[in-house]
Design a protein around this motif. Structure first.
Motif, mmCIF file in Angstrom:
data_model
loop_
_atom_site.group_PDB
_atom_site.id
_atom_site.type_symbol
_atom_site.label_atom_id
_atom_site.label_comp_id
_atom_site.label_asym_id
_atom_site.label_seq_id
_atom_site.Cartn_x
_atom_site.Cartn_y
_atom_site.Cartn_z
ATOM 1 N N UNK A 66 40.316 83.129 -26.665
ATOM 2 C CA UNK A 66 40.690 84.457 -26.180
ATOM 3 C C UNK A 66 39.985 85.540 -26.987
ATOM 4 N N UNK A 69 36.254 85.700 -26.081
ATOM 5 C CA UNK A 69 35.996 86.367 -24.805
ATOM 6 C C UNK A 69 36.023 87.883 -24.991
ATOM 7 N N UNK A 70 37.035 88.359 -25.709
ATOM 8 C CA UNK A 70 37.128 89.808 -25.938
ATOM 9 C C UNK A 70 35.912 90.298 -26.720
ATOM 10 N N UNK A 73 32.896 90.512 -24.491
ATOM 11 C CA UNK A 73 32.954 91.692 -23.616
ATOM 12 C C UNK A 73 32.619 92.952 -24.403
ATOM 13 N N UNK A 122 50.008 103.224 -23.343
ATOM 14 C CA UNK A 122 49.754 101.779 -23.392
ATOM 15 C C UNK A 122 51.019 100.997 -23.028
ATOM 16 N N UNK A 129 51.781 96.382 -15.621
ATOM 17 C CA UNK A 129 50.865 95.287 -15.308
ATOM 18 C C UNK A 129 49.402 95.661 -15.299
ATOM 19 N N UNK A 130 49.066 96.843 -15.807
ATOM 20 C CA UNK A 130 47.652 97.242 -15.811
ATOM 21 C C UNK A 130 47.017 97.114 -17.187
ATOM 22 N N UNK A 131 47.781 96.659 -18.158
ATOM 23 C CA UNK A 131 47.211 96.409 -19.489
ATOM 24 C C UNK A 131 47.460 94.935 -19.814
ATOM 25 N N UNK A 132 46.522 94.072 -19.475
ATOM 26 C CA UNK A 132 46.762 92.638 -19.630
ATOM 27 C C UNK A 132 46.657 92.190 -21.077
ATOM 28 N N UNK A 134 45.414 89.316 -23.719
ATOM 29 C CA UNK A 134 44.338 88.334 -23.740
ATOM 30 C C UNK A 134 44.894 86.947 -24.011
ATOM 31 N N UNK A 172 46.719 91.259 -27.619
ATOM 32 C CA UNK A 172 45.350 91.608 -27.258
ATOM 33 C C UNK A 172 44.742 92.452 -28.366
ATOM 34 N N UNK A 174 42.904 95.557 -29.100
ATOM 35 C CA UNK A 174 42.980 96.752 -28.271
ATOM 36 C C UNK A 174 42.254 97.890 -28.967
#
Lengths: 262, 186
Positions: A66, A69-70, A73, A122, A129-132, A134, A172, A174
């Motif tokens: 995880x 991946x972050x 990105x 945040x 549900x718009x801040x997933x 990781x 996550x 952030x």
């Protein structure tokens, strides 16, 4: 199981997966009523689909993956930004943009977007549900490993709030108004969410709070944004904040319980 | 999606919740935790770079699995490291005393040895439709798009895969209480 011209073969699968029209389905069901072999084949296919493959274990994502991946990105974002900058050839435009950035850096609250507002935003984004996250796990150590693997630039710790009936959900890496932050989330009684963030900074960066408290020698700055309560405190070079839509005093008590004087 | 932050946030909202499904499928395709993780990371990178081509409202899961399978296929096919293919006839025989060390290491205590071992022995052409349709819940049409083949081909491979899997697991199924009186002979 055998394929035989007098038996239904793959048509049994079409029946099982509901891919037959009504007329053909009727024909197949009529055949099945008089054919034990096709019935057995159908049940075997059903067993594979609904028993063998429906109960496979689900493996958690490794925290290191995880984080990787972050980080990947992030690298892509930086490369995109660099390409974007190269395309800009007008020096005046560059200077103007730099001036805006500088203004934002030296005057963090000049546009009303304060750290408490950002934390509250945040929280709402996570709740909506718009801040997933990781990494999804209730394993405190796994989330800490995830932050370390992701290169969190400061020492941080994930709270165990099990005694307070808050279950860790995940975390996550952030950015909180441009600062790297470690964000992790709990689910509590009544499906209340508790979002914690840690970032390098000072309480003095925050706008003045009307609700400043002391507990065990630690100062807590409390803010309210609608139904969301925010509690900030300092641990060494790191600022910790809890944000929740639970009852305000309960959130403050959680902060009292977990804050450590450094 | 012109604002980079907004683009990143939208991508994460759509893609990150699917990381576990992608990782589990990758693990079952490769039977190697490190390889599975590499494939998932590459999948997310490719997806992010081409995110502007993704149409909101379409099936993100099918989109990401298409990329995942492409990454997997390129790695195994180009490097000629494709998982060992066994003759179909051999698959219907009970599994031999092969080493499961790698699989156990990858799956830990939650490993379901009978089903996982049988899945592992399936040729990739039959295993992948099973993973996409029966495990991940994709439709035939979505699985066909992922695999780049016709819907009919997916159906026939799925059928063969299910039959082979049952043949390999028949004894296990009976021990578990299924079909003691009605199951067919392989």
């Amino acid at each position: 199981m055998t394929d035989n011209a007098s038996h239904l073969g793959a048509t049994l699968q079409d029946l099982l997966d509901e891919r037959l029209d009504a007329a053909r389905q009727t024909e197949v069901l009529t055949h099945l009523a008089g054919c034990p072999q096709c019935r057995s084949e159908l049940e075997a296919l059903r067993w594979v689909r609904e028993v063998a493959l429906k109960h496979l274990p689900v493996e958690d994502v490794p925290p290191a993956l995880a984080a990787r991946v972050v980080a990947a990105l992030d690298v892509t974002d930086k490369q995109t930004v660099r390409r974007g900058w190269r395309r800009r050839t007008m020096a005046a435009a560059v200077l103007a943009a730099a001036a805006v950035v500088l203004l934002l850096l030296v005057s963090p609250s000049s546009n009303g977007d304060t750290l408490p507002n950002a934390v509250a935003r945040d929280f709402v984004a996570y709740r909506d549900g718009t801040l997933p996250l990781t990494l999804h796990t209730s394993d405190v150590a796994a989330v800490e490993r995830f932050f370390v693997a992701g290169g969190a630039p400061f020492a941080m710790r994930v709270f165990d709030l099990g005694m307070m009936q808050y279950q860790l959900v995940g975390g996550r890496l952030h950015r909180l108004r441009g600062r790297p932050s470690a964000l992790f989330v709990y689910s509590g009684p009544g499906d209340r969410n508790l979002v914690c963030q840690m970032y390098e900074g000072q309480l003095a960066d925050l706008p003045r709070s009307d609700d400043v408290r002391e507990h065990n020698g630690i100062t807590f700055w409390v803010y309210r944004a609608g139904t969301v309560t925010l509690v900030f405190w300092q641990e060494g070079p790191v600022v910790c904040v809890l944000a929740s839509d639970a009852e305000a005093e309960a959130v403050i008590q959680l902060a009292y319980a977990k804050a450590v004087k450094v | 999606m012109s604002d980079p932050d907004q683009r990143r946030r939208q991508f994460e909202s759509i893609a990150l919740p699917l990381m576990q499904a992608l990782y589990n499928t990758s693990l079952r395709l490769t039977a190697d935790g490190d390889e599975a993780a590499d494939i998932v990371q590459e999948t997310f990178l490719r997806a992010y770079r081409t995110f502007d081509n993704f149409r909101p409202g379409t099936n993100a899961k099918a989109w990401l699995f298409t990329i995942l399978y492409s990454v997997f296929a390129n790695r195994y096919h180009e490097a000629k490291r494709r998982p060992r293919m066994e003759a179909v006839e051999e698959l219907e025989a009970p599994a031999g005393p092969e080493s499961d060390i790698a699989l156990v290491a990858a799956w830990g205590s939650r490993w379901n040895p009978e089903v996982e071992r049988a899945l592992r022995r399936l040729p990739e052409d039959f295993r992948t439709p099973l993973l996409l349709i029966d495990v991940e819940g994709l439709s035939y049409e979505e699985a066909a798009a992922v695999l780049g083949c016709a819907v009919g081909t997916v159906g026939s491979r799925l059928f063969r895969g299910r039959k082979l899997l049952y043949a390999m697991l028949q004894e296990y199924a009976h021990q578990a209480g299924y079909g003691k009186h009605s199951a067919p002979d392989p």
